[in-house]
Structures are given as C-alpha cells and as structure tokens.
Design an enzyme around this catalytic site. Structure first.
Site, mmCIF file in Angstrom:
data_model
loop_
_atom_site.group_PDB
_atom_site.id
_atom_site.type_symbol
_atom_site.label_atom_id
_atom_site.label_comp_id
_atom_site.label_asym_id
_atom_site.label_seq_id
_atom_site.Cartn_x
_atom_site.Cartn_y
_atom_site.Cartn_z
ATOM 1 N N LYS A 1 1.706 -6.862 4.904
ATOM 2 C CA LYS A 1 0.550 -6.174 4.313
ATOM 3 C C LYS A 1 -0.328 -5.497 5.392
ATOM 4 O O LYS A 1 -0.087 -5.659 6.580
ATOM 5 C CB LYS A 1 -0.274 -7.173 3.493
ATOM 6 C CG LYS A 1 0.507 -7.719 2.299
ATOM 7 C CD LYS A 1 0.872 -6.615 1.321
ATOM 8 C CE LYS A 1 1.542 -7.112 0.052
ATOM 9 N NZ LYS A 1 2.951 -7.480 0.213
HETATM 10 C C1 LIG Z 1 1.768 -5.604 -5.715
HETATM 11 C C2 LIG Z 1 1.934 -7.007 -5.235
HETATM 12 N N1 LIG Z 1 1.434 -8.024 -5.973
HETATM 13 C C3 LIG Z 1 1.541 -9.304 -5.588
HETATM 14 C C4 LIG Z 1 2.178 -9.644 -4.424
HETATM 15 C C5 LIG Z 1 2.323 -11.097 -4.062
HETATM 16 O O1 LIG Z 1 1.713 -11.382 -2.860
HETATM 17 P P1 LIG Z 1 1.902 -12.818 -2.158
HETATM 18 O O2 LIG Z 1 3.216 -12.759 -1.444
HETATM 19 O O3 LIG Z 1 0.741 -12.892 -1.214
HETATM 20 O O4 LIG Z 1 1.870 -13.840 -3.214
HETATM 21 C C6 LIG Z 1 2.710 -8.642 -3.604
HETATM 22 C C7 LIG Z 1 3.398 -8.991 -2.352
HETATM 23 O O5 LIG Z 1 4.301 -8.393 -1.889
HETATM 24 C C8 LIG Z 1 2.592 -7.290 -4.025
HETATM 25 O O6 LIG Z 1 3.096 -6.294 -3.289
#
Ligand SMILES: Cc1ncc(COP(=O)(O)O)c(C=O)c1O
Length: 378
Positions: free
Chosen positions: A177
C-alpha cells in the site's frame, strides 16, 4: 525485477522497531495511540482506531453499524475480495454493482439504484486505484434511501476527503500500500460514538485495555459486547508513525509518475488507454491500463516479464470467484467483466524513476505492437 509495488523501509523504521523492543511494551501502548492520533490528523479527523488489517476495519465498521442477517450491502466486484467478505462476516448479503464505465471504473450510481431493495442497508465504496468516488452524488443517493456509506479506502490514504463520505472509512497498511506497517489497518469515523464502539469491539469488547489499566492502577474491566481480537501492536504502530511522515511526499511522487506514464503511453502506444481520463482527486495507489481488444494479455505479461517488469491484474472480479459464484449465482456485470479482461497494472511506487517509466512504456509499446502484427498476420 521491477515490481508493481515495493515498500520503502530503512534506518528510521529499524530505529523505531528497536526502541519498541527496548521498551518491553509490545502491543496496544503509546505507539498505537500516537499512531492513531497522527493518522487522524493527516485526514483532518478527530480520532481513529488502529487495527490489524483493512479487512478487520471493514468488519468492525459493518458490525458497529448493526448490519447483519437479512440485510443487503451494495459492493463493487472490481475490488479485492476482502470488501465483499466483510459483508459475509456479519451475516449480510453482498450485492455486486457494476462500474460506471471502463474509463471510470468506480461503482455506478445508476446501477446501484437499480440494485437497491427494501433490505439494502449500506454501500461500500472503493476508491479504486486511489481515485475518489463522487462524494456529493453518493451522499445524495444514500440520504434519499437512508443508507450508510462505508469507504474502503485501502487505496486512498492521505486524502483529506477520505473518511468524510459517510459513516466510516477503512484503511490498509499491507505491504503493497501507499504506506505500510507490514499488516495493519485503521478506521476513521466522524461519529465519536460509532468510533468508540469500534474501539471496544477491536479488543474483545473489553471496557479498558491493558495499558489503561496499568495507568489507572485498577485491574477491573468489563465485557459489554461481543468483540474480536483485531488489535494493532506497538511494532507496527512504530513503523506506521515513521511511514506516515513520508505519505504526502510519496503520494506526490506517485502523482508525478502517473502524469509521466499518461504522457508517454499516449505518445508511444496510443492503442493502450488509461482509466480516469478526466482529472480526479487521487492517492495514485496503482497504475491500471487497458489493453486494446486485439492484444493477448498473457503475451503482453510475458513480454514485460522477459524484460524484468512485473505486472498484475486489478482485479479478477469478485463475483466470478468460485465462492461467490456458488453463493450468488447468475451475477453478470458486463462493464466490470470487460474492464477486468483487459486491465493490466504496471509498476508504480515512489522508488521508480522517470527513465524506468520510459523503459516500461517502451516495452509495453513493443509488446502491444507485436500483438497487433500477430493479429494482422493471423
Ligand atoms: C480495496 C481493498 N480492500 C481491502 C483490502 C484488504 O486489506 P488488508 O490486507 O489490510 O486486510 C485490500 C488489500 O489489498 C484492498 O486492496
């Protein structure tokens, strides 16, 4: 290999980690609290809650809003599966909504309207690739129907508008990210009551945390709701505090690189189109491009890989995943499917230089031209 995304980690992060280790306090202490305050500040919010992931953040938000069995939540299919999974976690039903167009691959309001029923309780907006959804239009839409707006802001940290659309916003600090804590997430909610519910639910529904009990010298706590263990630890928060200091500068570098990509792609491979033609506020999380219909995507992926350039796909549509095809059969989202079939994500992160962008574009142009010639020959 030139990677699609790469974290920037160095001496400041190592120093911060060492300090936490030396302190002997490893979770939910001063670093987490300082990170929450700093992250809220960057977004012009009063406060926020740091959690273990964006997935946890989405789950906590839906849980705190009281969304559950029998309820429907509008979600895009052009997203990471976590967006829809969070709806299933609370026992509600995700209703997949198509994108506006291949140029604006954000949830279509017209399509959302058509999919609303008496059971619809909320809409989760994903700021795809970092480009913000249209706040005023969505607020009007949600107000007219009494729906909650939840922002999946995994792609859009650092923008003041994020977290102001509706009930709450969920952020991700996963390794790919705009800023990272390895794994990690946060919730911003403007309603102090909702944020406190989320804070409590993050730690098993306990009324106080370990650190608070140490400071107040009272060992007592109560559990007043069913909560989860979605805590963030001190090591992650300490990295987050360092990363946060660079977020605006990194987002600005991303913006400049995207502008360069747009200029060079228009010049060297005009058959390739880039979504979000019209300027739109963005955190420039990823660099999605759309290949021409005649191009064989796998050939382009292979050609770029042979030159040491990684590419990925954002996203294989969630409604086409086996789990969701079995749970919600018969979903057809033509614009999402068309976009997902032709999309390719090229490298974008702040360590990429202008000559590297040029290298990617030249390789892309050669690969796409090759497809055109092969297509003509065939
Ligand atoms: C659009 C979106 N939502 C949710 C997530 C989930 O994030 P996390 O891995 O921090 O749970 C991601 C992660 O890639 C994402 O790109």
């Amino acid at each position: 290999m030139l990677l699609v995304s790469a974290p920037i980690l160095g001496v400041p992060e190592k120093t911060a980690l060492t300090k936490v280790i030396d302190s002997g306090w490893l979770t939910m202490g001063e670093q987490v609290r300082a990170f929450e305050q700093a992250f809220a500040d960057v977004h012009g919010a009063e406060d926020c809650v740091a959690v273990s992931s964006c997935t946890a953040a989405l789950h906590l938000i839906l849980h705190a809003l009281g969304i559950g069995p029998g309820d429907e939540v509008l979600v895009p299919s052009l997203t990471f599966v976590a967006t829809a999974n969070a709806v299933l976690y609370v026992g509600a039903t995700p209703v997949f909504v198509d994108i506006e167009s291949v140029d604006v691959p954000l949830m279509s309001i017209a399509e959302a309207e058509a999919k609303c029923t008496a059971r619809t309780k909320a809409v989760i907006l994903v700021h795809f690739a970092g480009y913000l959804a249209d706040r005023e239009q969505w607020q009007k839409f949600a107000r007219a129907r009494g729906l909650h707006i939840v922002e999946d802001a995994a792609h859009a940290p650092g923008l003041k508008e994020v977290g102001t659309f509706g009930a709450a916003a969920a952020f991700s600090f996963y390794g790919n990210k705009n800023m990272t804590t390895a794994e990690g997430g946060a919730v911003i909610a403007r309603d102090a009551g909702l944020l406190e519910t989320i804070r409590q639910a993050r730690g098993h529904g306990m009324t106080t945390g370990t650190r608070q009990r140490l400071n107040s010298r009272t060992p007592q706590y109560d559990v007043t709701m069913l909560g989860f263990n979605y805590r963030m630890d001190e090591l992650r928060a300490a990295i987050g505090l360092v990363q946060l200091q660079n977020l605006q500068e990194w987002n600005e570098i991303r913006r400049i690189l995207v502008m360069l990509y747009r200029r060079l792609i228009a010049k060297h491979c005009p058959a390739v189109t880039i979504p979000f033609h019209e300027p739109r506020t963005s955190a420039y999380h990823i660099m999605p491009i759309l290949l021409p219909r005649y191009a064989d995507r796998q050939d382009v992926i292979d050609a770029l890989r042979a030159q040491g350039i990684q590419t990925t796909i954002h996203y294989p549509p969630v409604h086409q995943m086996t789990l969701y095809r079995e749970l919600i059969p018969g979903t057809h989202l033509p614009r999402t499917e068309d976009f997902a079939q032709r999309e390719l994500t090229v490298p974008l992160h702040p360590q990429i230089t202008a000559p590297l962008v040029e290298t990617v574009v030249v390789a892309l142009a050669a690969a796409v031209n090759n497809c055109a010639q092969t297509g003509t020959a065939a």
